[in-house]
Design an enzyme around this catalytic site. Structure first.
Site, PDB file in Angstrom:
ATOM      1  N   LYS A  90      42.323  41.166  44.184  1.00 19.35           N
ATOM      2  CA  LYS A  90      41.597  41.037  42.934  1.00 19.35           C
ATOM      3  C   LYS A  90      40.262  40.333  43.213  1.00 19.35           C
ATOM      4  O   LYS A  90      40.191  39.574  44.188  1.00 19.35           O
ATOM      5  CB  LYS A  90      42.377  40.273  41.863  1.00 19.35           C
ATOM      6  CG  LYS A  90      43.017  38.965  42.291  1.00 19.35           C
ATOM      7  CD  LYS A  90      42.252  37.763  42.687  1.00 19.35           C
ATOM      8  CE  LYS A  90      41.119  37.238  41.889  1.00 19.35           C
ATOM      9  NZ  LYS A  90      40.664  35.893  42.397  1.00 19.35           N
TER      10      LYS A  90
ATOM     11  N   ASP B 170      35.859  34.174  39.716  1.00 20.28           N
ATOM     12  CA  ASP B 170      36.793  34.538  40.786  1.00 20.28           C
ATOM     13  C   ASP B 170      38.166  33.946  40.474  1.00 20.28           C
ATOM     14  O   ASP B 170      39.194  34.585  40.712  1.00 20.28           O
ATOM     15  CB  ASP B 170      36.305  34.035  42.152  1.00 20.28           C
ATOM     16  CG  ASP B 170      37.287  34.410  43.245  1.00 20.28           C
ATOM     17  OD1 ASP B 170      37.326  35.598  43.631  1.00 20.28           O
ATOM     18  OD2 ASP B 170      38.059  33.518  43.684  1.00 20.28           O
TER      19      ASP B 170
END
Ligand code: NAP
Length: 328
Positions: free
Chosen positions: A110, A188
Site C-alpha cells: 500500500k 503514508d
C-alpha cells in the site's frame, strides 16, 4: 547465488492454468523495512509461495538469486510467476507495468500507486494480460477489523473520530522518499486509517475539507486535518500527524445510535461500549499472502483504490499551511 533449492520449478506461470500443485515462484522487489519486517517472514511461512529472487539496488535476501533491478530479475529467473513490489509508491507503478507485461502476478504494497490514474491503468493492463493484481491493504487484516465491520453493518453511524499520530523519525527513519512528491508524507500512515474506514463503514465516504501542513523544505504534508461525511448524517473527523512523540496513537472511534465502537492499535484491539472484544493476535501479512495465492489460483484480481481516492481528494480540496522545515 543460485535459486532456493527447496523450490520445485513451476511449469505454469499464468492465470487460468493449474498452479495449485506446486509453489508459486515469487520475486521480491525493494528490500527495505517492510520487506524485511513483514514480507519475508510471511512468504517463508506460506507453502503456496517459494521465494526465488530479490531485486534491490542496495539490499539483498539470503539464499535466493539477487538482482539489481526488476528487469534483470525477470530476464534471469526463468520460472518466475509472481512479484511482491515493496518499493515506494512513486516508483512502484512502473515496476508493476513491467511485471504485468512479463505476465507475472503482482502484489502491491500500500498505497497501490502514486496516483489514482496509475492504478486504473494497472487494472486495465492485468485484464489485458490475464494476470492477477492484488492491491494489498495490510491494516484491513488487523485482528479487530472484521469484527468491527460485522458489528457496524447493522448499525446507524452518527460520528467518527480518527487519530493517527506517530513520530516520523521513529517509524520512517531516513526515508527521504516519503517527503518527495508522490511520497504521501503523513498520508503514508494515514491511508492505513482510511483503508480500515472504507472497509468497516457501510456507506461511501465523501471528503469535504482538509487542512494540510507542509514543512517549508518538503513536497508532502507533515500533518493533516480532514473532514468527511458518511451517509446522510455522520461527520468523520480525522487527525493525521507525523510529529507526535511518545507512544503512537492509531485509533478509530465510531459512534452509532446503539453504541460506541473503538478500534485501537491500528485495528488490533477492539472495544464496544468500553467492553473489550476478544480478538486473536493480528496476522496481517500472512493473511495478505494467503489472499494473494487464492486470487492467483482463481485467476482473479483485487484492486480497491477507495482509500487512495480519498487521499487524492484531500490534496484536491486541502488548504495548505507552511510550517517549519523538517530535517531528520
Ligand atoms: P524503505 O525502507 O525505504 O524500503 C523501500 C525499498 O525500495 C528501499 O529499500 C529500496 O531498496 C527500494 N527502492 C527502489 N526504488 C527506490 C527509490 N526510487 N527510492 C527509494 N527506495 C527505492 O520503505 P518501506 O518502509 O519498506 O516502505 C515501502 C512501502 O511499504 C511503502 O509504500 C510503505 O507505505 C509500505 N509500508 C511500510 C511499512 C513500514 O512500517 N515501514 C508498513 C506497511 C507498509 P534499494 O535502494 O535497495 O533499491
Amino acid at each position: 547465488m543460485p535459486p532456493n533449492p527447496s523450490c520445485v520449478p513451476l511449469t505454469a506461470t499464468t492465470a487460468g492454468r493449474d498452479e495449485t500443485a506446486e509453489p508459486i515462484h515469487l520475486g521480491l522487489v525493494g528490500v527495505g523495512k517492510i520487506a524485511r519486517d513483514q514480507h519475508l517472514p510471511a512468504i517463508a511461512s506460506n507453502q503456496s509461495f517459494c521465494l526465488v529472487a530479490a531485486a534491490s539496488r542496495h539490499g539483498s535476501v539470503a539464499e535466493v538469486a539477487n538482482f539489481e533491478d526488476l528487469e534483470r530479475m525477470i530476464g534471469g529467473t526463468p520460472n518466475l510467476a509472481a512479484v511482491a513490489l515493496c518499493a515506494p509508491p512513486n516508483v512502484r507503478a512502473a515496476m508493476a507495468r513491467e511485471a504485468i507485461a512479463a505476465k507475472l502476478h503482482v502484489i502491491l504494497e500500500k498505497p497501490p500507486g502514486m496516483t489514482v490514474s496509475e492504478v486504473t491503468d494497472l487494472t486495465a493492463r492485468v485484464r489485458q494480460h490475464g494476470t492477477t493484481l492484488f492491491a494489498s491493504w495490510h491494516s484491513r487484516e488487523a485482528a479487530g477489523v472484521q469484527h468491527a465491520r460485522d458489528w457496524l453493518s447493522t448499525r446507524a453511524v452518527t460520528s467518527v473520530r480518527i487519530r493517527w499520530l506517530e513520530d516520523v523519525r521513529e517509524w520512517h527513519p531516513g526515508q527521504e522518499w516519503i517527503w518527495q512528491a508522490g511520497g504521501f508524507g503523513v498520508f503514508d500512515a494515514g491511508i492505513n486509517a482510511l483503508s480500515i474506514l472504507t472497509h468497516i463503514l457501510p456507506e461511501p465516504l465523501v471528503m469535504t475539507a482538509a487542512q494540510l501542513s507542509f514543512p517549508a523544505n518538503r513536497d508532502t504534508p507533515m500533518c493533516a486535518e480532514l473532514t468527511l461525511t458518511h451517509g446522510d448524517n455522520a461527520v468523520v473527523e480525522a487527525s493525521f500527524s507525523f510529529c507526535h512523540s511518545g507512544v503512537p496513537c492509531w485509533d478509530i472511534d465510531v459512534q452509532t445510535t446503539s453504541g460506541l465502537l473503538c478500534l485501537m492499535g491500528g485495528g488490533s484491539r477492539l472495544t464496544i461500549d468500553d467492553n473489550v472484544v476478544a480478538v486473536p493476535p493480528s496476522t496481517e501479512y500472512p493473511n495478505l499472502y494467503r489472499r494473494f495465492a487464492a486470487l492467483i489460483h482463481s485467476g482473479q484480481s483485487d484492486v480497491d483504490d477507495s482509500p487512495l481516492r480519498l487521499v487524492a481528494d484531500a490534496f484536491l480540496c486541502g488548504r495548505r499551511t507552511e510550517v517549519e522545515p523538517f530535517l531528520f
